[in-house]
Design an enzyme around this catalytic site. Structure first.
Site, short mmCIF file in Angstrom:
data_model
loop_
_atom_site.label_atom_id
_atom_site.label_comp_id
_atom_site.label_asym_id
_atom_site.label_seq_id
_atom_site.Cartn_x
_atom_site.Cartn_y
_atom_site.Cartn_z
N GLY A 68 0.81 -1.21 0.00
CA GLY A 68 0.00 0.00 0.00
C GLY A 68 0.85 1.26 0.00
N GLY B 171 2.66 3.60 1.51
CA GLY B 171 3.29 3.86 2.80
C GLY B 171 3.90 5.25 2.92
NE ARG B 172 8.71 6.26 -0.66
CZ ARG B 172 9.91 6.53 -1.16
NH1 ARG B 172 10.59 7.55 -0.68
NH2 ARG B 172 10.42 5.79 -2.09
CG ASP C 205 5.23 -3.27 -5.27
OD1 ASP C 205 5.89 -4.28 -5.54
OD2 ASP C 205 5.72 -2.28 -4.70
P1 AMP Z 1 8.80 1.20 -3.55
O1 AMP Z 1 10.11 0.52 -3.30
O2 AMP Z 1 8.91 2.70 -3.59
O3 AMP Z 1 8.08 0.66 -4.74
O4 AMP Z 1 7.91 0.92 -2.27
C1 AMP Z 1 7.56 -0.37 -1.83
C2 AMP Z 1 6.69 -0.25 -0.61
O5 AMP Z 1 7.42 0.34 0.48
C3 AMP Z 1 5.46 0.62 -0.78
O6 AMP Z 1 4.44 0.07 -0.01
C4 AMP Z 1 5.89 1.94 -0.21
O7 AMP Z 1 4.80 2.72 0.22
C5 AMP Z 1 6.77 1.51 0.94
N1 AMP Z 1 7.77 2.52 1.30
C6 AMP Z 1 8.88 2.83 0.61
N2 AMP Z 1 9.56 3.80 1.24
C7 AMP Z 1 8.87 4.12 2.36
C8 AMP Z 1 9.07 5.04 3.44
N3 AMP Z 1 10.12 5.84 3.50
N4 AMP Z 1 8.14 5.08 4.40
C9 AMP Z 1 7.08 4.27 4.38
N5 AMP Z 1 6.84 3.38 3.41
C10 AMP Z 1 7.72 3.29 2.40
MG MG Z 2 6.47 1.01 -5.56
#
Ligand code: AMP
Ligand code: MG
Length: 489
Positions: free
Chosen positions: A87, A89-90, A249
């Site tokens: 989901g 997360g940021r 995702d």
């Molecule tokens: P990503 O690697 O950007 O595709 O993110 C994968 C998952 O990790 C997603 O659910 C993001 O929302 C979560 N996520 C990545 N970085 C952060 C962060 N700094 N804080 C909270 N959630 C994160």
């Molecule tokens: Mg992502």
């Protein structure tokens, strides 16, 4: 007059698929970049809005009227392992607008604070990675490759803590939608078939409306997404783009490039190229991308089995499998069609000049972008810039002789071929060392000039301009050898 005419269909039609949530207001938002051309394309009436107001709106300090921020739910296979709940997360979806072409587009934040999906993350983002997303998204777009794009990057005036302390930023991203393979996996894994069906129907209505009338719309959805991904990945491959983190995702149903965190462009042609610091198995190496896409599409197809055949989902397996297996052929067809266009020739069935050319580039470790581009010089009768990229002259000469024979046989004049080649093969790509240089200047000194200059160069990748030679060169060998990109979370 409304400044931003939001029309928030995801929040309205799929209330169970997201959580209403507010961004965390940053301390001292400052606009680092505003994409005025994209704002205009979206039909935003922001021409007279002060930069400070834009900074407030596009950082979460203050919400523009009509915004309805939600954190979207999704799951995902990350490096092959399944996480049932990832989901936003940021990130937050601020809302949707209908652009000047009548297309619905998402406007979303990245780095806007913690949400119920944050797990252990801080919900934040740093200036460097958000500017990388800006630069790469604009580069892909200018190359004619479907991509999410950055509308704004706003420095938050706050620090984020990674390996070191970094300046924080919020990115505002525009996307055809943020529906991912992982969004389907989220509801499938929970066995929430009604929600899964609502999502599938919404996706069809939004991205593939013609499928609503198909004999089996959900099977047709698998087919359409396979086709969109085949075309997309073939485009990536032909510009040497490495996404870096093709988790389920990070694959959009729309067929746009999305969430290319640790992405980079390849210099010397090498199918095993990997840049991402966290991809130590090389799962997402350049040459693996088509097969990872296919693997992700199999995960999508699995989620749809109970919709394809509600009474007996297993009975849908052969048809769904056939479509996913068909991706290989579809990809190859796209790749050949695009590849032969880059040679100014009509595509042929089976291995031919295109494969020979790439084998030659790989054997000689020639720069991928420049080798393709300088074929235009060669069509004009000047082989010098091309030959300079090759260690051994003879294999190139042999290949060029074959190519010239085929060009002549096709009836294309050298002038026509050169023009076609210059339209199909970019000169300017985001070279890794120049991207790093731009990010460092912005991150360490608040200097946006190198980023803006790079964006200006990349906005017209097919048009050679005097004085920009620096932007055409690969990274110095020493730098390229150890180049690593980081996810930048
Ligand atoms: P990503 O690697 O950007 O595709 O993110 C994968 C998952 O990790 C997603 O659910 C993001 O929302 C979560 N996520 C990545 N970085 C952060 C962060 N700094 N804080 C909270 N959630 C994160
Ligand atoms: Mg992502």
């Amino acid at each position: 007059m409304t400044t931003i005419a939001f029309d928030n269909s995801y929040a309205r039609d799929l209330p169970q698929h997201a959580v209403p949530w507010q961004p965390q207001p940053p301390r001292a938002p400052q606009l680092l970049h505003w994409n005025a051309a994209l704002a205009d394309e979206l039909g935003l009436e922001t021409a007279d809005v002060a930069p400070q107001t834009l900074a407030a709106w596009f950082s979460g300090a203050e919400l523009p009227a009509g915004a309805q921020p939600i954190a979207q739910a999704y799951a995902g296979h990350q490096f092959g392992g399944f996480s049932p709940s990832l989901g936003d997360g940021r990130a937050l979806l601020l809302g949707e607008v209908i652009d000047r072409h009548g297309q619905r587009r998402d406007i979303a934040f990245k780095g806007s604070g913690r949400t119920p999906f944050s797990r252990r993350g801080d919900g934040r983002a740093a200036v460097g990675p958000m500017l990388r997303e800006l630069i790469i998204g604009e580069a892909l777009h200018a190359l004619g490759i479907p991509s999410t794009r950055a509308l704004a990057v706003v420095a938050t005036g706050e620090e984020v803590f990674r390996e070191t302390t970094l300046p924080g930023a919020v990115l505002t991203r525009v996307a055809a939608s943020h529906i991912r393979v992982g969004t389907f996996q989220y509801f499938a894994a929970r066995g929430e078939l009604e929600q899964l069906q609502a999502l599938a129907d919404y996706t069809i209505a939004r991205h593939y409306p013609q499928l609503a009338a198909a004999a089996n719309p959900y099977l047709a959805l698998v087919e359409a997404v396979c086709a969109a991904q085949a075309a997309l990945i073939a485009r990536w491959m032909h510009v040497g783009f490495i996404h870096g983190v093709m988790n389920t995702d990070n694959m959009a149903l729309s067929g746009e490039s999305i969430d290319f965190g640790p992405c980079a462009f390849m210099d010397a042609y090498d199918a095993d190229t990997v840049f991402s610091s966290i991809d130590n198995q090389g799962r997402y190496a350049y040459g693996n991308q088509p097969w990872i896409a296919q693997w992700n599409l199999a995960r999508l197809a699995e989620t749809l089995l109970p919709l394809i055949a509600p009474d007996d989902p297993a009975s849908a397996v052969p048809a769904a499998t056939a479509l996913v297996e068909g991706f290989a052929q579809q990809y190859l067809q796209q790749w050949r069609a695009q590849g032969y266009r880059k040679l100014a020739l009509a595509p042929v069935e089976g291995p031919g000049l295109l494969e020979d050319w790439l084998a030659l580039l790989e054997a000689q470790r020639a720069d991928h972008t420049l080798a393709w581009r300088f074929l235009a010089d060669a069509a004009d009768g000047d082989d010098s810039r091309l030959a300079a990229l090759f260690v051994e002259p003879q294999p190139l000469a042999d290949w060029l002789a074959q190519w010239r024979l085929q060009l002549a046989a096709s009836g294309t004049t050298p002038e026509q071929a050169a023009a076609a080649l210059r339209a199909a093969n970019p000169l300017y790509i985001p070279r890794n060392h120049l991207v790093e240089e731009a990010l460092a200047a912005a991150s360490e000194r608040g200097d946006m000039a190198p980023t803006l200059q790079l964006l200006a160069v990349l906005a017209a990748p097919f048009t050679e301009r005097a004085g920009l030679e620096r932007y055409t060169q690969p990274a110095p060998e020493a730098l390229a050898a150890g180049y690593r990109t980081f996810c930048g979370t």
